[in-house]
Design a protein around this motif. Structure first.
Motif, PDB file in Angstrom:
ATOM      1  N   UNK A 189       0.820  -1.207   0.000  1.00  0.00           N
ATOM      2  CA  UNK A 189       0.000   0.000   0.000  1.00  0.00           C
ATOM      3  C   UNK A 189       0.849   1.250   0.000  1.00  0.00           C
ATOM      4  N   UNK A 190       1.940   1.221   0.765  1.00  0.00           N
ATOM      5  CA  UNK A 190       2.850   2.364   0.800  1.00  0.00           C
ATOM      6  C   UNK A 190       3.492   2.583  -0.571  1.00  0.00           C
ATOM      7  N   UNK A 191       3.898   1.489  -1.216  1.00  0.00           N
ATOM      8  CA  UNK A 191       4.497   1.606  -2.545  1.00  0.00           C
ATOM      9  C   UNK A 191       3.488   2.165  -3.544  1.00  0.00           C
ATOM     10  N   UNK A 192       2.232   1.774  -3.404  1.00  0.00           N
ATOM     11  CA  UNK A 192       1.191   2.291  -4.294  1.00  0.00           C
ATOM     12  C   UNK A 192       1.032   3.801  -4.117  1.00  0.00           C
ATOM     13  N   UNK A 193       1.091   4.268  -2.875  1.00  0.00           N
ATOM     14  CA  UNK A 193       1.004   5.711  -2.619  1.00  0.00           C
ATOM     15  C   UNK A 193       2.189   6.423  -3.268  1.00  0.00           C
ATOM     16  N   UNK A 194       3.387   5.868  -3.100  1.00  0.00           N
ATOM     17  CA  UNK A 194       4.591   6.495  -3.654  1.00  0.00           C
ATOM     18  C   UNK A 194       4.559   6.504  -5.177  1.00  0.00           C
ATOM     19  N   UNK A 195       3.919   5.474  -5.770  1.00  0.00           N
ATOM     20  CA  UNK A 195       3.844   5.376  -7.225  1.00  0.00           C
ATOM     21  C   UNK A 195       2.834   6.359  -7.802  1.00  0.00           C
ATOM     22  N   UNK A 196       1.697   6.511  -7.113  1.00  0.00           N
ATOM     23  CA  UNK A 196       0.608   7.300  -7.682  1.00  0.00           C
ATOM     24  C   UNK A 196       0.615   8.760  -7.265  1.00  0.00           C
ATOM     25  N   UNK A 197       1.312   9.074  -6.184  1.00  0.00           N
ATOM     26  CA  UNK A 197       1.351  10.461  -5.696  1.00  0.00           C
ATOM     27  C   UNK A 197       2.781  10.973  -5.799  1.00  0.00           C
ATOM     28  N   UNK A 198       3.040  11.820  -6.757  1.00  0.00           N
ATOM     29  CA  UNK A 198       4.376  12.370  -6.952  1.00  0.00           C
ATOM     30  C   UNK A 198       4.628  13.440  -5.890  1.00  0.00           C
ATOM     31  N   UNK A 199       5.494  13.111  -4.956  1.00  0.00           N
ATOM     32  CA  UNK A 199       5.710  13.990  -3.813  1.00  0.00           C
ATOM     33  C   UNK A 199       7.047  13.664  -3.167  1.00  0.00           C
ATOM     34  N   UNK A 200       7.543  14.597  -2.375  1.00  0.00           N
ATOM     35  CA  UNK A 200       8.777  14.358  -1.609  1.00  0.00           C
ATOM     36  C   UNK A 200       8.464  13.899  -0.182  1.00  0.00           C
ATOM     37  N   UNK A 201       7.197  13.598   0.095  1.00  0.00           N
ATOM     38  CA  UNK A 201       6.800  13.141   1.435  1.00  0.00           C
ATOM     39  C   UNK A 201       7.512  11.830   1.775  1.00  0.00           C
ATOM     40  N   UNK A 202       8.045  11.703   2.995  1.00  0.00           N
ATOM     41  CA  UNK A 202       8.808  10.502   3.398  1.00  0.00           C
ATOM     42  C   UNK A 202       7.906   9.331   3.785  1.00  0.00           C
ATOM     43  N   UNK A 203       7.159   8.829   2.812  1.00  0.00           N
ATOM     44  CA  UNK A 203       6.189   7.760   3.063  1.00  0.00           C
ATOM     45  C   UNK A 203       6.864   6.517   3.643  1.00  0.00           C
ATOM     46  N   UNK A 204       7.988   6.132   3.056  1.00  0.00           N
ATOM     47  CA  UNK A 204       8.650   4.904   3.503  1.00  0.00           C
ATOM     48  C   UNK A 204       9.140   5.033   4.945  1.00  0.00           C
ATOM     49  N   UNK A 205       9.657   6.203   5.299  1.00  0.00           N
ATOM     50  CA  UNK A 205      10.115   6.423   6.673  1.00  0.00           C
ATOM     51  C   UNK A 205       8.953   6.340   7.650  1.00  0.00           C
ATOM     52  N   UNK A 206       7.802   6.855   7.248  1.00  0.00           N
ATOM     53  CA  UNK A 206       6.618   6.801   8.108  1.00  0.00           C
ATOM     54  C   UNK A 206       6.218   5.348   8.363  1.00  0.00           C
ATOM     55  N   UNK A 207       6.260   4.534   7.313  1.00  0.00           N
ATOM     56  CA  UNK A 207       5.880   3.131   7.451  1.00  0.00           C
ATOM     57  C   UNK A 207       6.883   2.350   8.291  1.00  0.00           C
ATOM     58  N   UNK A 208       8.149   2.621   8.097  1.00  0.00           N
ATOM     59  CA  UNK A 208       9.173   1.935   8.886  1.00  0.00           C
ATOM     60  C   UNK A 208       9.056   2.301  10.364  1.00  0.00           C
ATOM     61  N   UNK A 209       8.765   3.567  10.659  1.00  0.00           N
ATOM     62  CA  UNK A 209       8.592   3.962  12.052  1.00  0.00           C
ATOM     63  C   UNK A 209       7.410   3.228  12.676  1.00  0.00           C
TER      64      UNK A 209
END
Length: 277
Positions: A189-209
């Motif tokens: 789900x996190x990868x899908x967000x990163x793929x579909x939403x072009x942004x510099x938001x640290x999605x992966x860091x949020x998920x790892x935390x």
């Protein structure tokens, strides 16, 4: 006196005779293909909760039964079953919860559920739509308890019901009770967000935390939920090693700065593009 017994046939049960696992219960079958199909359906409609349950059914964990046995066939498990046989009536009694001190987990839980229009009974009803038979065994009690504390996890961790928030809660849950279902929905789900939403938001860091926080937090399923609800929210988070979800909040800050609504991440995409993603 032990909290469990074993009959002549070797069937484990609690001291009151409740079976650990009813022999009529089908053996779970692992199917990554089915799970991925349900995951794609979930991407199309994240409000259709039944897909989540079907993903978990398709990816059973071999460690689930040992976790059930360790808790339910113990004196602690016996006490929890006696005091909290089924959580929805406790969690949905907002009048009683509101009588607990302000600033408590209970008040935060009521605020969250009422603002989102949710109920613990509603989540249970969604699961019942699958039509799975009830067996009344300890596996069922444990499974219901894990399910019914999902929204409480949102409150304790500070993750909302937006797309990223749900991924984070599922990864927190994996830290508590590892299964491939949590990993699939959380990280895919996190990868899908990163793929579909072009942004510099640290999605992966949020998920790892979120994942690390779930590992550090003692299992909620083994706690007295009544006692937890009565605790001060900040004190409960400190006791449970739950930090502020910094990277999740940073994602929201950046998305808003970029003109992206965190609660409607696909708003700028057309429907065909969203489905294809």
């Amino acid at each position: 006196m032990t909290a469990y017994q074993t009959d002549i046939a070797g069937t484990e049960s609690a001291s009151d005779g409740t079976l650990l696992r009813d022999p009529r219960r089908p053996q779970p079958k692992y199917s990554l293909r089915k799970a991925y199909g349900h995951f794609r359906d979930l991407l199309k409609d994240k409000e259709e909760t039944s897909h989540v349950f079907k993903i978990f059914e398709s990816l059973p964990s071999k460690h689930f039964l040992p976790r059930v046995r360790a808790l339910t066939l113990s004196e602690r498990g016996e006490q929890l079953r006696a005091e909290e046989p089924f959580l929805p009536p406790i969690l949905d009694d907002h009048d009683a919860l509101r009588r607990l001190p302000r600033g408590s987990v209970a008040h935060a839980y009521c605020d969250f559920m009422e603002s989102e229009g949710l109920s613990a009974a509603g989540l249970a009803a969604e699961a019942d739509k699958l039509g799975n038979p009830k067996y009344g065994d300890l596996v069922e009690w444990f499974g219901f308890r894990q399910r019914d504390t999902h929204d409480l996890m949102h409150v304790l961790t500070g993750y909302g019901r937006d797309g990223l928030g749900e991924q984070c809660v599922l990864l927190f849950t994996h830290g508590q009770s590892p299964s491939h279902g949590h990993l699939l929905i959380g990280y895919a789900g996190a990868l899908n967000i990163m793929k579909t939403v072009k942004s510099r938001a640290p999605v992966w860091k949020a998920c790892r935390q979120a994942h690390r926080t779930g590992v550090a937090c003692p299992p909620l399923v083994a706690m007295s939920i009544r006692e937890l609800l009565a605790k001060d929210l900040d004190e409960a988070r400190a006791e449970l090693n739950i930090p502020d979800p910094h990277w999740y909040r940073e994602c929201h800050r950046i998305w808003r700065e970029e003109g992206i609504d965190p609660y409607d991440l696909l708003a700028k995409k057309s429907q065909p593009e969203a489905v294809a993603a």
